[in-house]
Scaffold this motif. Structure first.
Motif, mmCIF file in Angstrom:
data_model
loop_
_atom_site.group_PDB
_atom_site.id
_atom_site.type_symbol
_atom_site.label_atom_id
_atom_site.label_comp_id
_atom_site.label_asym_id
_atom_site.label_seq_id
_atom_site.Cartn_x
_atom_site.Cartn_y
_atom_site.Cartn_z
ATOM 1 N N UNK A 170 1.221 -1.222 0.184
ATOM 2 C CA UNK A 170 0.495 -0.673 -0.241
ATOM 3 C C UNK A 170 1.337 1.298 0.468
ATOM 4 N N UNK A 171 0.489 2.473 -0.181
ATOM 5 C CA UNK A 171 0.914 3.057 -0.641
ATOM 6 C C UNK A 171 1.839 3.664 0.882
ATOM 7 N N UNK A 172 1.668 3.269 2.457
ATOM 8 C CA UNK A 172 2.120 3.656 3.291
ATOM 9 C C UNK A 172 2.961 2.041 4.033
ATOM 10 N N UNK A 173 2.691 1.288 3.114
ATOM 11 C CA UNK A 173 3.806 0.695 3.495
ATOM 12 C C UNK A 173 2.961 -1.359 3.533
ATOM 13 N N UNK A 174 3.402 -2.405 3.597
ATOM 14 C CA UNK A 174 2.764 -3.669 4.204
ATOM 15 C C UNK A 174 0.991 -3.262 4.220
ATOM 16 N N UNK A 175 0.266 -3.996 3.703
ATOM 17 C CA UNK A 175 -0.592 -4.016 4.355
ATOM 18 C C UNK A 175 -0.679 -4.428 6.108
ATOM 19 N N UNK A 176 -1.320 -3.860 7.314
ATOM 20 C CA UNK A 176 -0.976 -4.351 8.463
ATOM 21 C C UNK A 176 0.555 -3.638 9.372
ATOM 22 N N UNK A 177 1.420 -3.280 8.365
ATOM 23 C CA UNK A 177 2.269 -3.198 9.212
ATOM 24 C C UNK A 177 2.310 -2.212 10.022
ATOM 25 N N UNK A 178 2.742 -1.504 11.312
ATOM 26 C CA UNK A 178 3.140 -0.803 12.355
ATOM 27 C C UNK A 178 1.334 0.285 12.043
ATOM 28 N N UNK A 219 2.936 9.486 2.551
ATOM 29 C CA UNK A 219 2.363 8.397 4.002
ATOM 30 C C UNK A 219 3.238 7.605 4.219
ATOM 31 N N UNK A 220 3.186 7.458 5.375
ATOM 32 C CA UNK A 220 3.776 5.759 6.024
ATOM 33 C C UNK A 220 3.145 5.867 7.198
ATOM 34 N N UNK A 221 3.369 4.379 8.127
ATOM 35 C CA UNK A 221 2.208 4.313 9.220
ATOM 36 C C UNK A 221 2.611 4.621 10.158
ATOM 37 N N UNK A 222 3.087 3.478 11.519
ATOM 38 C CA UNK A 222 3.485 4.054 12.378
ATOM 39 C C UNK A 222 4.976 3.496 12.826
ATOM 40 N N UNK A 223 5.502 3.345 11.434
ATOM 41 C CA UNK A 223 7.359 2.667 11.345
ATOM 42 C C UNK A 223 7.284 4.242 11.714
ATOM 43 N N UNK A 224 8.477 4.138 11.955
ATOM 44 C CA UNK A 224 9.968 5.090 12.383
ATOM 45 C C UNK A 224 9.668 6.618 11.144
ATOM 46 N N UNK A 225 9.857 6.139 10.273
ATOM 47 C CA UNK A 225 9.890 7.186 9.283
ATOM 48 C C UNK A 225 9.861 6.751 7.989
#
Length: 277
Positions: free
Chosen positions: A25-33, A144-150
């Motif tokens: 997904x645009x902000x990372x793998x689905x469900x990641x962070x 955009x990004x998930x709750x990953x560090x950056x």
């Protein structure tokens, strides 16, 4: 060159889940962070201060998430993620946003696992409050990004880990200090013969998904934490050895590459990796 590992970490700083295929997904793998634990002030918690988060097993089972620890000192818990909980103010690094509280039962579970007297809460990222990548490293400026560090994705290279472990073996004359890849908590592992080849890549393609490699990943104390027991390495390894040859002024101690996807798709283990630039 191909993919040998795909991982997600649904709750920030808890154990990862290895997948055979994963949705980009645009902000990372689905469900990641997608989730993180916060303190009573809404500040995010990680293994930097709470290494026992490494002991938390996370499994996605249909509409539910199951939590456990290996020793089951605290009984396992299953909860249903929600977007309908109370919205609370949270902070993750420089980002200040509203996230969705996941309820009292799971909050109490984490407090018990971490032996905490504080009022910890588990929160979920809200679709109404996107978190943006540092614009300095965002090709389009609005990624955009998930709750990953950056950044949405972290890529690592098998040859880089092999090189690091050889240096550890030479330094300590045994394999006690050698480490598995999970210390670096990657999303994507690629298999190559050239250590730190990823330093030279600007963009790659995996299956039909194109990624920009935007910034090397600077490392912290988490890489000294056993991802099964939560124990710190008494010699501060591999941080100490890594710092001897991968320390870059103003950039940090580097291992792995942060990436941003240009498009979405499905990745699978054994997918071919092509260097575009």
């Amino acid at each position: 060159m191909h993919v040998t590992g795909l991982f997600i970490y649904p709750i920030k700083s808890c154990r990862g889940i290895q997948l055979q295929q994963a949705e980009v997904t645009p902000k990372g793998f689905r469900w990641d962070r997608e989730f993180m634990v916060v303190d009573e002030n809404g500040l995010f918690l990680t293994q930097r201060k709470h290494p026992n988060l490494a002991r938390v097993n996370v499994q996605i089972e249909g509409d539910y998430i199951s939590l456990s620890t290996d020793e089951n000192r605290v009984p396992p818990l299953q909860f249903q993620p929600t977007f309908n909980g109370k919205a609370i103010e949270v902070t993750v690094w420089r980002s200040h946003l509203r996230a969705i509280d996941q309820g009292d039962a799971v909050a109490t579970w984490f407090q018990n696992v971490l032996n905490a007297q504080e009022n910890f809460r588990l929160v979920r990222q809200s679709p109404d409050n996107p978190r943006f990548v540092n614009p300095k490293y965002a090709p389009q400026g609005n990624e955009t990004v998930s709750f990953a560090d950056g950044y949405p994705f972290l890529l690592v290279n098998t040859a880089s880990l092999a090189d690091l472990n050889k240096r550890l073996e030479r330094a300590y004359q045994n394999d006690f200090q050698t480490i598995p890849m999970n210390r670096f908590r990657p999303n994507i592992i690629v298999d190559t013969d050239l250590p730190f080849a990823e330093d030279t890549w600007d963009s790659i393609q995996i299956d039909r998904v194109i990624f920009d490699l935007v910034k090397p990943c600077d490392r912290c104390i988490i890489i000294t934490t056993d991802q099964t027991t939560g124990e710190r390495n008494p010699n501060r390894e591999p941080f100490k050895i890594l710092s001897s040859f991968r320390s870059v002024p103003k950039a940090g101690i580097l291992f792995g590459e942060n990436m941003i996807p240009r498009n979405t798709g499905i990745l699978k283990t054994r997918d071919r990796v092509e260097i575009l630039s």
